[in-house]
Write a protein that holds these residues in place. Sequence first.
Motif, short mmCIF file in Angstrom:
data_model
loop_
_atom_site.label_atom_id
_atom_site.label_comp_id
_atom_site.label_asym_id
_atom_site.label_seq_id
_atom_site.Cartn_x
_atom_site.Cartn_y
_atom_site.Cartn_z
N ASN A 53 0.77 -1.04 0.03
CA ASN A 53 0.01 -0.01 0.05
C ASN A 53 1.08 1.25 0.08
O ASN A 53 0.34 2.32 0.50
CB ASN A 53 -0.69 -0.05 1.05
CG ASN A 53 -0.24 0.13 2.43
OD1 ASN A 53 1.04 -0.21 2.61
ND2 ASN A 53 -1.03 0.13 3.63
N LEU A 55 3.23 2.56 1.79
CA LEU A 55 3.85 3.08 2.92
C LEU A 55 5.48 3.14 2.78
O LEU A 55 5.91 4.15 3.25
CB LEU A 55 3.63 2.16 4.31
CG LEU A 55 1.94 2.35 4.77
CD1 LEU A 55 1.91 1.87 5.98
CD2 LEU A 55 1.56 3.90 4.75
N GLU A 78 -3.76 6.54 -3.63
CA GLU A 78 -5.00 6.49 -2.79
C GLU A 78 -6.12 5.54 -3.21
O GLU A 78 -6.80 4.98 -2.38
CB GLU A 78 -5.60 8.12 -2.80
CG GLU A 78 -5.05 9.04 -2.07
CD GLU A 78 -5.14 10.59 -2.21
OE1 GLU A 78 -6.18 10.64 -3.17
OE2 GLU A 78 -4.38 11.41 -1.77
N ARG A 81 -4.92 2.14 -1.73
CA ARG A 81 -5.17 2.25 -0.41
C ARG A 81 -6.53 1.71 0.13
O ARG A 81 -6.89 1.52 1.20
CB ARG A 81 -4.51 3.39 0.28
CG ARG A 81 -3.05 3.69 0.33
CD ARG A 81 -2.40 4.75 0.72
NE ARG A 81 -1.08 4.93 0.94
CZ ARG A 81 -0.42 5.84 1.02
NH1 ARG A 81 -0.78 6.87 0.96
NH2 ARG A 81 1.06 5.73 0.88
N ARG A 82 -7.44 2.54 -0.68
CA ARG A 82 -8.94 2.23 -0.49
C ARG A 82 -9.31 0.86 -0.48
O ARG A 82 -10.22 0.13 0.04
CB ARG A 82 -9.88 3.08 -1.61
CG ARG A 82 -11.09 3.69 -0.82
CD ARG A 82 -11.49 4.75 -1.86
NE ARG A 82 -10.63 5.73 -2.49
CZ ARG A 82 -11.11 7.14 -3.05
NH1 ARG A 82 -12.02 6.89 -3.37
NH2 ARG A 82 -10.08 7.75 -3.07
N ALA A 106 -12.77 7.05 7.90
CA ALA A 106 -12.29 6.80 6.69
C ALA A 106 -13.52 6.75 5.80
O ALA A 106 -13.64 7.44 4.53
CB ALA A 106 -11.43 5.50 6.23
N TRP A 109 -14.75 10.24 5.15
CA TRP A 109 -13.90 11.33 4.43
C TRP A 109 -13.38 10.87 2.98
O TRP A 109 -13.21 11.48 2.03
CB TRP A 109 -12.79 11.48 5.37
CG TRP A 109 -13.23 12.59 6.43
CD1 TRP A 109 -13.94 12.31 7.47
CD2 TRP A 109 -13.63 13.94 6.43
NE1 TRP A 109 -14.53 13.30 8.38
CE2 TRP A 109 -14.19 14.49 7.52
CE3 TRP A 109 -13.27 15.01 5.46
CZ2 TRP A 109 -14.49 15.65 7.77
CZ3 TRP A 109 -13.33 16.33 5.66
CH2 TRP A 109 -14.09 16.65 7.16
N VAL A 110 -13.09 9.45 3.07
CA VAL A 110 -12.62 8.90 1.94
C VAL A 110 -13.72 8.11 0.88
O VAL A 110 -13.77 8.42 -0.28
CB VAL A 110 -11.67 7.66 2.36
CG1 VAL A 110 -10.98 7.02 0.95
CG2 VAL A 110 -10.53 8.43 3.05
N SER B 268 -2.84 4.51 5.40
CA SER B 268 -3.15 3.25 4.92
C SER B 268 -4.79 3.11 4.68
O SER B 268 -5.35 2.28 4.12
CB SER B 268 -2.76 2.03 5.94
OG SER B 268 -3.65 1.92 6.88
N LEU B 269 -5.28 4.27 5.43
CA LEU B 269 -7.04 4.07 5.37
C LEU B 269 -7.44 4.84 3.96
O LEU B 269 -8.65 5.26 3.79
CB LEU B 269 -7.66 4.84 6.41
CG LEU B 269 -7.46 3.96 7.69
CD1 LEU B 269 -8.10 4.58 8.86
CD2 LEU B 269 -8.61 2.83 7.89
N GLY B 270 -6.51 5.53 3.59
CA GLY B 270 -6.64 6.29 2.05
C GLY B 270 -6.89 7.73 2.17
O GLY B 270 -7.30 8.57 1.59
N LEU B 271 -6.58 8.33 3.59
CA LEU B 271 -6.99 9.47 3.71
C LEU B 271 -5.59 10.46 2.95
O LEU B 271 -4.49 10.10 2.99
CB LEU B 271 -6.96 9.89 5.23
CG LEU B 271 -8.13 9.97 5.82
CD1 LEU B 271 -8.58 8.45 6.12
CD2 LEU B 271 -8.15 10.76 7.11
N GLN B 275 -6.22 15.58 4.81
CA GLN B 275 -7.15 15.09 5.72
C GLN B 275 -6.37 14.47 6.68
O GLN B 275 -7.07 14.54 7.93
CB GLN B 275 -7.96 13.85 4.99
CG GLN B 275 -9.08 14.57 3.79
CD GLN B 275 -9.67 13.27 3.14
OE1 GLN B 275 -9.00 12.23 2.77
NE2 GLN B 275 -10.81 13.43 2.61
#
Lengths: 247, 368
Positions: A53, A55, A78, A81-82, A106, A109-110, B268-271, B275
Amino acid sequence: MAEPIISFERVNKWYGNDFHVLRDIDLVVAAGERIVVCGPSGSGKSTLIRCINRLEDHQEGRIVVTGIELSDDVKAIEQVRRQVGMVFQQFNLFPHLTVLENLTLAPMWVGKTPRKQAEENAMQQLERVKIAEQANKYPLQLSGGQQQRVAIARALCLTPKIMLFDEPTSALDPEMIKEVLDVMIELANQGITMICVTHEMGFAKAVADRVIFMDQGQIVEQNTPHEFFDRPQNERTKDFLSKILGS
Amino acid sequence: MAGSVFLPIPARPAPVKTEGVLPWMRANLFGNWVNSLVTALIAVAIGYAASAFLSWGLVNAVFAPSADQCQAARGSGACWGVIVEKFRIIIFGRYPYAEQWRPEIGTILLLGLLIMSCIRRFWKPWLVPAWIVVLFAFFSLMGGGRLGLSDVGSDQWGGLPLTIMLATLSIVFAYPLAILVALGRMSTLPAIRSLCIIYVELIRGVPLISVLFMASFMFPLFLPVGKSPDVLLRVLVGITLFSAAYLAEVVRGGLQAIPKGQVESSQSLGLTYWQTQRKIVLPQALAMVVPGIVNSFIAIFKDTSLVTIVSLYELTGAMGLALNSEADWRPFKIEGYLFITLIYFVFCFSMSRYSLWIEHQVGRSKTR
C-alpha cells in the motif's frame, strides 16, 4: 491459479545508499489467497507488505495491486489504499477519537458515506470483532487485544479486497493473542485476500494457503504450510524453523 | 507459608492529619521550630511590605483629580487622581474627544464577540460571519467617513481599542499562518521546507522593533509616494509575520511529538495528506502545545506596546502621552503604569486561565 490481485516483478528497495532491504522480489498473489510471511527480524518482511500500500516506495521493478501499478501518482496510490486494509503491530488507533469515530473516519472522508450509514456499518464491523459494547470508549481505555480488534474492524470498514497484517500479535500480552487470532481466522474463512507477517505458526498451519520465508531481503522458500513445516527445502529455513519451533 | 489464612489489615488514619485549615497550618507552617521560625519571619516581611503599600496606595493616597493635593502628598501617598484626570486619554489616546463613544462601542462589540468565541456553546458556523460583521463595524466606527461619521485617520487611533484590535487581529491571522509554516517545515518537499526555514530563522533573527521600523518607515520608501498602504495595516502585517514565526516553532514541537504510526495508519485508510493533517495530526499536536500557544498569544498581546515607537499610541503609548502632555501631572508615572499594568494583567491572566480550561477540555480523551 486465478487472476493475480498483487504482483511483484523483480522489486528492489534500498534504505539510504547501502542497505539493500528487498532483493529481486518476484511474487504473485491470487485473489482470495491467504499468505503468511515469516523470517528473522530485519529480513524485509514488514517492508515487503508495506510496499503493497506504498507506505514504502520501491526503487526498481514493478508492483501492481488490483490492476493499478504503484508509482508516484498520488491518485493511484489513494485508490489502491482504499482497497487495501492494514493492521499494525502497535494498533495505531487514533487516541483522540472514540472507537466508533475511529471506524467512521475513513468511510466518511474517503468513501463519502453519510454519517448515519457509516455508523451502522461500523457497528456491524464491531459486532464482527465482538467489541460493539465499547463503541463509545476511547482507545486508551481498552486492553491491547481489544485495541487490535478495533484496528481490524477499522481496516474492514472500507470493505477492502486485501488485508495486510504486520505482526498483529507481537505487541500483545500472551493471554490476548488468542482473541485476536480468532478474529483473524474467522476473517480468513470468509475469503478475503490476506497477507500476514507473523510468527504464529499455529495460525499459519490453520489458515494459510502458502507460507513465505524471507531472509536478508530475499524470498528464500515458499510452499504450502504442510510442505513448509514438514519438508523444508532450504538449510536456512530448517535452521529458522528449528529455532522458532524449539525442536 | 502453606495453610496460612489471609488476614486483611484494617485501614488506619494517616499519621499527620492535614485536612482542614488548622491541621494544615500545623502540618505545613508550624511543623517544627525551624518551620515556625521561617513562617514567623515571612509573616513579618509580608506584613511590613503590605502595610507600606497600603499606607502609600490607600491611606495617604489622593483620589481627587487635583494636581495641588497630589503635589503635597508626593513621597508619602499615591496620586490616583491622575488616573481620574487623564482616564479618557489613557484609554483612547489621541482619538478626538467628542467622538470617543465610537471606539468605546467598537471595542465592546469586539470584546463581546471575542469572549463568545471562547465559549463552547457558541462554536457554531455563524461565528465566522459574525466576526466579519463585527470587524466591519469596528473599522467603520473607528475610521468613520461613512454613515455621517466624521473621518478619523488611523494615526489618531489609540489606547485600549488599538491594543485589543492589534492583538486580536495578529493572533487571528498568525495562528493559521503558523500552522501552515510548521507543516511546511515538516514537509518532504525541499523547496517548501527551505522557504519555511528561511522565513522562521530570518524573523527570529531580528527584534520586533526593527520589523516595526521597517514596516513603518522603510517599506513606504520602496513604493511610489502616496501608494503605500495605511501605516496601521503595515504594522499589523509586521506583528502577524513576527508572531507567526514563533508560533510556528511551538506548533512544530507538537507535530514532532505525533508518532509516525498515526500518519501511516491514516494513510493506509486512504486519507489524503490534508485530511490526515486536519483530522489526525493537528488535533493531537495542537492539544499537546496549548500552553505554548497561549504563551505566544500573551506575548503578542504585550508586544503590541512596541508600536508606540512608530507613533501609534496604543495603551502604553497613550499613558505616556496622557502624563507627558502636562507638566503638573508628569511626576505621577508610577500610578499611571500601575493602572495599565492592572489592565494588561486582567487580559493576560484571563488568557492563561482560559488556557487551563482548554487543556482540561482536550485532555478528556486521555482519561482512562
